[in-house]
Scaffold this motif. Structure first.
Motif, short mmCIF file in Angstrom:
data_model
loop_
_atom_site.label_atom_id
_atom_site.label_comp_id
_atom_site.label_asym_id
_atom_site.label_seq_id
_atom_site.Cartn_x
_atom_site.Cartn_y
_atom_site.Cartn_z
N UNK A 61 0.87 -1.18 0.00
CA UNK A 61 0.00 0.00 0.00
C UNK A 61 0.90 1.22 0.00
N UNK A 62 0.74 2.08 -1.01
CA UNK A 62 1.60 3.26 -1.06
C UNK A 62 1.00 4.36 -1.93
N UNK A 63 1.54 5.56 -1.76
CA UNK A 63 1.09 6.75 -2.48
C UNK A 63 1.69 6.71 -3.88
N UNK A 64 0.84 6.87 -4.89
CA UNK A 64 1.37 6.89 -6.27
C UNK A 64 1.18 8.25 -6.92
N UNK A 65 0.34 9.11 -6.31
CA UNK A 65 0.08 10.44 -6.88
C UNK A 65 -0.49 11.33 -5.78
N UNK A 77 1.30 -1.97 -12.61
CA UNK A 77 2.48 -2.78 -12.95
C UNK A 77 3.64 -2.28 -12.11
N UNK A 78 4.39 -3.20 -11.53
CA UNK A 78 5.61 -2.86 -10.78
C UNK A 78 6.77 -3.52 -11.52
N UNK A 79 7.65 -2.73 -12.09
CA UNK A 79 8.70 -3.26 -12.98
C UNK A 79 8.10 -4.19 -14.03
N UNK A 80 6.90 -3.87 -14.46
CA UNK A 80 6.23 -4.67 -15.48
C UNK A 80 5.45 -5.85 -14.94
N UNK A 81 5.60 -6.17 -13.64
CA UNK A 81 4.88 -7.31 -13.05
C UNK A 81 3.48 -6.84 -12.65
N UNK A 82 2.43 -7.47 -13.16
CA UNK A 82 1.08 -7.00 -12.83
C UNK A 82 0.67 -7.32 -11.40
N UNK A 83 0.04 -6.33 -10.75
CA UNK A 83 -0.54 -6.54 -9.43
C UNK A 83 -2.06 -6.50 -9.53
N UNK A 84 -2.73 -6.84 -8.45
CA UNK A 84 -4.20 -6.78 -8.40
C UNK A 84 -4.57 -5.61 -7.49
N UNK A 126 9.86 0.76 -10.94
CA UNK A 126 9.00 1.56 -11.82
C UNK A 126 7.55 1.14 -11.63
N UNK A 127 6.69 2.16 -11.47
CA UNK A 127 5.27 1.89 -11.20
C UNK A 127 4.43 2.51 -12.31
N UNK A 128 3.51 1.74 -12.88
CA UNK A 128 2.58 2.26 -13.89
C UNK A 128 1.16 1.95 -13.44
N UNK A 129 0.37 3.01 -13.22
CA UNK A 129 -0.99 2.84 -12.69
C UNK A 129 -2.00 3.27 -13.75
N UNK A 136 -3.05 7.21 -17.37
CA UNK A 136 -1.92 6.35 -17.03
C UNK A 136 -0.93 7.17 -16.23
N UNK A 137 -0.64 6.73 -15.01
CA UNK A 137 0.28 7.47 -14.14
C UNK A 137 1.56 6.66 -13.99
N UNK A 138 2.68 7.31 -14.28
CA UNK A 138 3.96 6.60 -14.14
C UNK A 138 4.77 7.27 -13.03
N UNK A 139 5.34 6.45 -12.16
CA UNK A 139 6.15 6.98 -11.07
C UNK A 139 7.18 5.92 -10.67
N UNK A 140 7.95 6.21 -9.67
CA UNK A 140 8.88 5.20 -9.14
C UNK A 140 8.68 5.12 -7.62
N UNK A 141 9.11 4.03 -7.06
CA UNK A 141 9.03 3.90 -5.60
C UNK A 141 10.16 2.99 -5.13
N UNK A 142 10.27 2.85 -3.84
CA UNK A 142 11.22 1.89 -3.27
C UNK A 142 10.62 1.44 -1.94
N UNK A 143 11.19 0.42 -1.35
CA UNK A 143 10.60 -0.14 -0.12
C UNK A 143 10.49 0.92 0.98
N UNK A 144 11.46 1.81 1.02
CA UNK A 144 11.44 2.89 2.04
C UNK A 144 10.18 3.74 1.94
#
Ligand code: SF4
Ligand code: SF4
Length: 417
Positions: A61-65, A77-84, A126-129, A136-144
């Motif tokens: 769970x994280x802020x994307x915008x 998509x997270x690094x191209x891996x689809x999430x639900x 890399x995050x694509x929402x 389409x929103x593109x951003x980046x994130x990390x575990x921190x």
């Protein structure tokens, strides 16, 4: 009368510096050498398993915008891996809750397991929402930047597993092989850490229950129930842990001929609460059966023991034997991407000692005694281990140190499995 002690009594002994802890390997080696280890001699045995385990997903769970940037997310998509996306909609908050399966993948080489390790290794993702408005929103994130990041297991740490052969002529693609599985009886692959395995040490779940504290990929986690397809004969566990405390060397992606899988680890303390528990905790490879199944129909074709397959835990690389081939077969075949084909170096953290390089290296620069299994008059070479006994030993030692240092206190299960 049977001798007994409670987990509370064990914790009190440990707090006073009087508790004795052995890893499962230490206990088994001492028994193997003829020592008589009695109930009075040991309070806790640390067990562990490390290997390909499909039943894994992440809850993130994280802020994307910014707030109000969109009403709801519909895809991610997270690094191209689809999430639900979901289950919570987070309307107009700019936040996405999602699940990612360890077996989802971006392509043939990168899947959920690779993503989980990249997150744990603090790499940028890399995050694509996609949103309900069609944006389409593109951003980046990390575990921190991800406040809630947990890994859940639907089915992990089976009470050991199986070995596989192909009893037929035609080669098949399978999650139990890195390349197409050759037959008839040309090779054998297997999973399971034998005498280190937690449920092999406590097969009747006398000490492992709901609420048992564990290390999952090195982070403190908990058993939350029996896993899917768990049965009295072949139990497995469901668990959860926070990704923020995990170590990248204990999890990752593992490529198989049928797509990317997840490499995963558990370490479980076995409190020696009675003599019966000690008896099971002392079971050695040579007493632990390993069923051999035909890869086509998963029906039994024979039975061996873990002593037939665990001889040499480490795969070694001799740089001087490398032929500097134009196309390094190891770099392209290593299921864990642990070999740098340019620098000709093994990335030890990524290497899971599977043995694939021993099979494919043109110069024979990799060595390990993978063993040959004798089954129904045939000699079948072991070509792949989908479990890493070396890392399981390391994890059992890590858990032992944490308990001795007072960093990890044994938890009483709240309910039996
Ligand atoms: S296949 Fe083996 S010998 Fe050839 S470049 Fe790779 S490591 Fe070296
Ligand atoms: S044993 Fe060889 S093939 Fe397997 S992960 Fe290590 S380097 Fe890669």
């Amino acid at each position: 009368m049977e001798k007994r002690r409670t987990i509370a009594e064990i914790n009190a002994k440990l707090e006073n510096g009087e508790g004795v802890i052995m890893t499962a390997e230490e206990l088994c080696n001492r028994l193997r050498s003829g020592e008589d280890i009695r109930f009075e001699d040991v309070d806790v045995v640390t067990s562990a398993t490390c290997g390909v385990m499909s039943g894994t997903y992440a809850i993130l769970s994280f802020q994307v915008a910014e707030r109000e940037a969109f009403e709801r997310a519909t895809t991610i998509l997270l690094n191209g891996v689809p999430g639900f996306v979901g289950p919570c909609p987070n309307e107009r908050l700019g936040v996405v809750d999602l699940l990612v399966y360890g077996t989802s993948h971006a392509n043939e080489r990168y899947g959920g397991g690779h993503l989980f390790r990249d997150l744990v290794a603090q790499k940028e993702i890399e995050v694509a929402v996609g949103t309900v408005e069609g944006r389409s929103i593109k951003t980046t994130t990390s575990l921190e930047e991800i406040p809630v990041a947990r890994l859940c297991s639907t089915r992990n740490a089976f009470k050991n597993y199986y070995a596989f052969v192909n009893a037929h002529e035609n080669a098949v693609s399978s999650i139990f092989g890195v390349d197409r599985f050759k037959g008839p009886f040309k090779e054998l692959t297997f999973s399971g850490c034998g005498e280190l395995n937690p449920l092999e040490k406590d097969p009747f779940r006398e000490t492992i229950g709901i609420g048992t504290k564990i290390l999952m990929n090195g982070a403190v986690g908990f058993v939350i129930g029996e896993g899917t397809r768990s049965s009295p004969e072949k139990p497995n566990l469901m668990g959860i842990a926070d990704m923020h405390g995990m170590f990248p060397e204990f999890l990752g992606g593992f490529r198989t001929a049928a797509g990317p899988e997840v490499f995963y680890s558990w370490a479980v303390p076995i409190p020696i609460v009675n003599e019966h528990v000690l008896e099971n905790a002392g079971k050695r490879d040579e007493e632990i059966r390993l069923g051999v199944l035909d890869i086509h129909n998963r029906l039994p074709v024979g039975e061996i023991t873990y002593a037939d397959v665990w001889h040499d835990f480490s795969v070694r690389f001799d740089r001087s034997a490398c032929l500097e081939c134009d196309e390094c077969q190891v770099a392209s075949s290593c299921p864990a991407d642990a070999f740098d084909g340019e620098a000709k170096e093994v990335h030890e953290d990524f290497c899971c000692n599977c043995g694939t390089c021993v099979q494919v290296c043109k110069g024979g620069a990799f060595s390990c005694n993978l063993g040959v299994v004798h089954l129904s008059g045939r000699e079948i070479p072991v070509t792949l281990r989908q479990s890493d006994r070396k890392k399981a030993v390391k994890l059992a030692e890590m858990l032992k140190s944490k308990i001795l240092d007072g960093e990890f206190v044994l938890a009483e299960p709240v309910s039996r499995l």
